[in-house]
Every structure is written in structure tokens, then in C-alpha cells.
Design an enzyme around this catalytic site. Structure first.
Site, PDB file in Angstrom:
ATOM      1  N   SER A 150       0.845  -1.191   0.000  1.00  0.00           N
ATOM      2  CA  SER A 150       0.000   0.000   0.000  1.00  0.00           C
ATOM      3  C   SER A 150       0.878   1.237   0.000  1.00  0.00           C
ATOM      4  CB  SER A 150      -0.892   0.007   1.247  1.00  0.00           C
ATOM      5  OG  SER A 150      -1.558   1.248   1.404  1.00  0.00           O
ATOM      6  N   TYR A 163      -2.061  -0.148  10.530  1.00  0.00           N
ATOM      7  CA  TYR A 163      -2.024  -0.397   9.091  1.00  0.00           C
ATOM      8  C   TYR A 163      -0.775   0.216   8.470  1.00  0.00           C
ATOM      9  CZ  TYR A 163      -3.871  -0.951   4.341  1.00  0.00           C
ATOM     10  OH  TYR A 163      -4.062  -1.313   3.029  1.00  0.00           O
TER      11      TYR A 163
END
Length: 258
Positions: A150, A163
Site C-alpha cells: 500500500s 495499518y
């Protein structure tokens, strides 16, 4: 006449973790449509079977499933071995399994168990999938791994602590695996690092029902599947250890207020 797989240099035996939804499911469909055999791994049996049913409409005799939590070494190992046996090997592992954790929570609000769960799934789960796929990839002619990372591994916003930490770890895990596995076995390891992708997890994490009117560009899972295909192709044989940002150039923008 060469098949599409041969023409594009794509692997023919593919395992996708997190393959029952979102990016993982789009990746599985991409390789099936190209003619590959695909095994998907998911931890929810009903969602896994629903995904497999849809994929069988594309390749009825080329879809395998295995139910496992990637954070459980014994179960993910058994799942990968079973899929490899059914397909006669593995040429490509796509590590797409991931969770978002407590989105919107501050450092003081994030629980220890939630933080650990994100690391166990996103980081440990990726490592375990690679480790258990490795014996099969070593026997492949052009074995390689693509990790779904990501842009959150490069930039951060409040409320995404676990995250961000997990995706940052995948950036360096990609590099470390690429160096070790290519030198020892000729296996390439790369990752694709997208910005917002319209998936159930993204909608859930951001608390939206649709990205139709989003004030920022949003990708489709199929966009990422194409990038995975590029990284996995033997025509990309010199691409190794790359964390490929797919973010419309946003991380390249200057912070200068002009």
C-alpha cells in the site's frame, strides 16, 4: 499459435492469499482469464466458496480453494501444499491477504490485540505464505512472488497506525526477500503499493458506501490485477525488489505550500 499465457509471459500455476474478495479476487480472475490454473486461499468458508463459484464461470476446471488464516503457520502451510498438489506446482504466489485494524483510532485508543492482529495478518501472514510456498517456487522455472502492499507503507495519516506500520514492514520485507531468494534460487519478489482501491475493506475502513463522488482518484481492483500481471511476467525478469507505487503520482508531490 502461442497461448495468451505464453505470449504475455505469465505464470500458469498461481496461488492467491486473500483471494476471496477485493484485490485478491480480481487477481485470481485476471490469471484465470489468461488461461492459468489458480488456487485461492481465504479464511471465511462461505465467502471463499462464493468467490470460487464466480471464478468457475471463467475457468471451471482451473480453480482450487483452501480455507486458512494466513497468520496460522500450520494451516496456511497445509493449504498451500494442497493447492500445489492439485495444480502440479506453483509458479507464482500473490500475497494479498490483509486487514485494516481500528481505522480512525488514535495511538491511545488502539488496543494491543488489534495492533497485533494487523501485524499477524499483514506481515507475519505474508512471511508464512512465502515460506510455505518456497519449496514449490524453487521447483518452478520462473518462480516469483508479488505482495500487495500500500502507499500507506510510504506515507501516513492519523488513525491508521497499525495499518501504516504493517504496510511499512512489507516494503522492507519485499526488499529482503528479493535479495535472498533471487541470489539463492532465482525467485523474484516485488510488491504493488496502491492508493485507495474500491474494495469492501476500503469502504468499511473509510465508512463509505461508494467512492463515486470521492474528492480523490480511486482505483478498481482490476487495475491492481494488471499491475500484478506485469510484475509476474517473465518479460519483467529484471524487476526485483521493487515496491511499485500505484497512486496517481501523489507521493511525488512537493509539500511546499504553493
Amino acid at each position: 499459435m502461442a497461448s495468451e499465457l505464453e505470449h504475455r509471459g505469465l505464470p500458469g500455476k498461481v496461488v492467491v492469499t486473500g483471494g476471496s474478495s477485493g484485490i485478491g479476487l480480481a487477481v485470481a480472475a485476471f490469471f484465470l482469464e489468461a488461461g492459468a490454473h489458480v488456487g485461492i486461499v481465504g479464511r471465511d468458508p462461505s465467502r471463499l466458496e462464493a468467490a470460487a463459484e464466480g471464478l468457475r464461470a471463467v475457468g471451471p476446471d482451473r480453480v482450487g480453494t483452501a480455507c486458512a488464516d494466513v497468520g496460522d503457520g500450520a494451516r496456511i502451510g497445509g493449504a498451500i501444499d494442497a493447492l500445489a498438489q492439485d495444480m502440479g506446482g506453483i509458479d507464482l504466489l500473490v500475497a494479498a491477504a490483509g486487514i485494516e485494524g481500528e481505522m480512525g483510532a488514535s495511538c491511545e485508543e488502539v488496543s494491543e490485540s488489534s495492533f497485533r492482529d494487523v501485524l499477524d495478518t499483514n506481515v507475519l501472514g505474508t512471511f508464512l505464505a512465502v515460506r510455505h510456498a518456497l519449496p514449490h517456487l524453487k521447483r518452478a522455472r520462473n518462480g516469483n512472488v508479488v505482495i500487495v502492499g500500500s502507499d500507506s507503507g510510504f506515507v501516513a495519516v492519523p488513525g491508521m497506525l497499525a495499518y501504516n506500520a504493517a504496510k511499512g514492514a512489507l516494503v522492507q520485507l519485499t526488499r529482503a526477500l528479493a535479495v535472498e531468494l533471487f541470489d539463492a534460487h532465482g525467485i523474484r519478489v516485488n510488491s504493488v503499493c496502491p492508493s485507495i482501491v474500491d474494495t469492501p475493506m476500503a469502504r468499511r475502513g473509510l465508512g463509505v458506501d461508494s467512492f463515486e463522488d470521492a474528492p480523490y482518484p480511486v482505483q478498481d481492483p482490476e487495475d491492481i490485477a494488471w499491475t500484478v500481471g506485469y510484475l509476474a511476467s517473465r518479460h519483467s525478469r529484471a524487476i526485483n525488489g521493487v515496491n511499485l507505487l500505484s497512486d496517481f503520482g501523489y507521493t511525488g508531490r512537493s509539500s511546499f505550500p504553493a
